[in-house]
Enzyme design. Structure first.
Site, PDB file in Angstrom:
ATOM      1  N   CYS A  92       0.786  -1.164  -0.051  1.00  0.00           N
ATOM      2  CA  CYS A  92       0.018  -0.013   0.125  1.00  0.00           C
ATOM      3  C   CYS A  92       0.635   1.332  -0.060  1.00  0.00           C
ATOM      4  O   CYS A  92       1.515   1.248  -0.958  1.00  0.00           O
ATOM      5  CB  CYS A  92      -0.951  -0.263   1.269  1.00  0.00           C
ATOM      6  SG  CYS A  92      -2.477   0.893   1.102  1.00  0.00           S
ATOM      7  N   HIS A  93       0.737   2.215   0.893  1.00  0.00           N
ATOM      8  CA  HIS A  93       1.403   3.384   1.109  1.00  0.00           C
ATOM      9  C   HIS A  93       2.867   3.223   1.580  1.00  0.00           C
ATOM     10  O   HIS A  93       3.606   4.153   1.675  1.00  0.00           O
ATOM     11  CB  HIS A  93       0.548   4.394   2.143  1.00  0.00           C
ATOM     12  CG  HIS A  93      -0.462   4.871   1.196  1.00  0.00           C
ATOM     13  ND1 HIS A  93      -1.696   4.152   1.317  1.00  0.00           N
ATOM     14  CD2 HIS A  93      -0.848   6.151   0.887  1.00  0.00           C
ATOM     15  CE1 HIS A  93      -2.604   5.087   0.732  1.00  0.00           C
ATOM     16  NE2 HIS A  93      -2.017   6.369   0.395  1.00  0.00           N
TER      17      HIS A  93
END
Length: 183
Positions: free
Chosen positions: A106-107
């Site tokens: 993800c991030h």
């Protein structure tokens, strides 16, 4: 194998920590929660507070040398904090310098960008990081999970919580193969 799970004191997406953690335990590995300060970290379910988890080791008091791999869970706040902490960034970079496998979801790719380890690599992430990855010299792809063998170590990246099953299976396979190759 001891696997470091690096998180900020708060802001980690709980499922991106707990699913890979459980998968590592089920595969016979020893996950270790590493953070920037002792105590406990606060996980989140998106924007809502979730559980707290005890920190086992602290960045600056441990090194990549004592682990076989690194997992970077996401959430927006987690990597945003980590990329501003010089010891956390150095800890991540140390895994690359030592040729150890790294997995990020993800991030979490923001921390990789800050550690200056995406240049020449192909990776995936949450789509909003596409420009950051490209500006750091990486190639962004929209795939469930991506393995990049550029350089001496392997990097496994994934986009989002919906991809966790594939992410866990892939990073565990890559970490196991890497461990066997170094024996």
């Amino acid at each position: 194998m001891r696997i470091a799970f690096l998180t900020a004191p708060e802001g980690v997406e709980q499922i991106e920590l707990t699913d890979p953690w459980r998968a590592a335990v089920a595969a016979g590995h020893e996950p270790v929660l590493v953070s920037t300060r002792p105590g406990a970290i606060q996980a989140f379910h998106h924007l809502d507070k979730a559980e707290k988890f005890p920190v086992q080791e602290v960045v600056g008091e441990t090194s990549a040398e004592s682990f076989g791999g690194l997992v970077l869970p996401g959430g927006v706040a987690n990597p945003d904090y980590l990329r501003t902490n010089r010891k956390a960034v150095a800890f991540v970079r140390d895994f690359f310098d030592r040729g150890l496998p790294v997995a990020a979801i993800c991030h979490a790719a923001w921390t990789l960008v800050e550690a200056d380890v995406v240049r020449g690599r192909v990776l995936t992430s949450w789509p909003s990081l596409r420009t950051d990855i490209r500006n750091a010299g990486g190639t962004w792809v929209d795939e469930q999970v991506r393995i990049c063998d550029h350089g001496p170590n392997r990097l496994v990246t994934s986009r989002r919580p919906d991809d966790l099953k594939a992410f866990c299976e892939t990073f565990l396979d890559v970490f196991a193969r890497t461990s066997k190759e170094t024996v």
